[in-house]
Design a protein around this motif. Structure first.
Motif: not given
Ligand code: UDP
Ligand code: MG
Length: 318
Positions: A135-140
């Motif tokens: 989730k954070w990968f795609y957010r960043i």
């Protein structure tokens, strides 16, 4: 003709089974004709020997062998550059991406899609950490301007010749194949699939490597640490400014009602702190330029091919 590109790294236990039982039956059904490009990414086991033997028996198979482990992203890049087909199909060597779906991908391609992307996740349950991490990968990635990535999209994908040609023109080094391709645009179609179990062997992308991959994608130019200093500098400047204004008002305009007895030295200190903050900000800005110049100037070869171990390459060399 359709080119299949498969990166192979330490897959001695499962590859032959994957090829003969899962992939080959599907390839034989193809009406287009095919080539199979196996990129040995510096395997330390007998993978190279196994795929070389397969290439001896079957001229559809090309073996491209790296002199050491350069990573899956580079292996895919090399394979796509070597590919000559009207479409290029990339997939893993461990059987986790079901070749059974190949006809579905091809159907979408025939209907005009230029990029058919396998998406995992819809039918799967993930651990908490994996979910949070992705989730954070795609957010960043989104913050960094890569907005076109669909969460769960994988390297199990078919790309049209035109996408491959454009992809081959890219020269940047810190590359995530799927991210770059998604960024390039073109007409996309998605196919949901279930990520199967490995036929054999261990996944080489453990937590540490995945973390490294994420770090690579975020800070291939290492601007994030610089940004931290830029922010710190900004904060210091701001704090000094607020303090300075407070001192001016409290001491010199209101006549020191709280009795803090600010001196000239205090004012000088606050002013110097303010300047230090400014210097930090401007240094970070300069460093960001330098780091991007550095990345461009390096311009190393992306990979080094071990010519002795490669087979049937298109330039006719061994
Ligand atoms: N792979 C590679 N170089 C590496 C690591 C992996 O070419 O340094 C290949 C591997 O042989 C496989 C694919 O990339 O075909 C995916 O690797 P893995 O199964 O370890 O990753 P995961 O399934 O966890 O995404
Ligand atoms: Mg795998």
């Amino acid at each position: 003709m359709i080119s299949f590109v498969i990166p192979v790294y330490n897959e001695e236990k499962g590859f032959k089974k994957f090829y003969t039982e899962m992939l080959l039956p599907e390839l034989k059904k193809l009406k287009y004709g095919y080539e199979l490009i196996l990129v040995n990414d510096g395997s330390k086991d007998k993978s190279l020997q196994i795929i070389q033997e397969l290439a001896e028996e079957d001229k559809h198979i090309k073996v491209l062998s790296f002199s050491r482990n350069f990573g899956k992203e580079v292996a895919l890049t090399a394979g796509i550059r070597e590919a000559e087909g009207a479409a290029v199909f990339t997939m893993d060597a461990d059987g986790q991406q079901p070749p059974k779906l190949i006809p579905e991908f091809i159907k979408k391609w025939e209907n005009g899609a230029e990029l058919v992307i396998g998406v995992r996740g819809k039918y799967e349950k993930h651990g908490f950490i994996a979910k949070l991490g992705s989730k954070w990968f795609y957010r960043i990635m989104g913050w960094m301007g890569v907005k076109d990535m669909v969460p769960g999209s994988t390297d199990f994908r078919l790309i049209d010749r035109c996408v491959a040609d454009e992809y081959n023109k890219l020269t940047e080094h810190g590359r995530i194949t799927r991210g770059l391709m998604d960024w390039m645009g073109f007409r996309k179609e998605y196919i949901d699939y279930v990520y199967g179990n490995r036929l054999a062997g261990k996944p080489s992308y453990n937590f540490k490597k995945l973390f490294q991959l994420a770090i690579d994608s975020f800070i291939s130019l290492s601007t994030t640490p610089l940004m931290i200093f830029a922010w710190m500098g900004g904060l210091i400047t701001f704090a000094a400014l607020v303090l300075g204004i407070f001192v001016l008002i409290e001491e010199f305009m209101m006549g020191d009602p709280i009795g803090l007895k600010w001196t000239g030295t205090t004012c000088v200190c606050i002013f110097i702190t303010f300047l230090i903050g400014l210097v930090m900000v401007s240094q970070s800005v300069t460093a960001m330029y330098v780091s991007s110049i550095h990345a461009e100037a390096q311009n190393r070869p992306l990979y080094i091919i071990d010519r002795k171990n490669s087979r049937n390459l298109k330039d006719g060399k061994k």
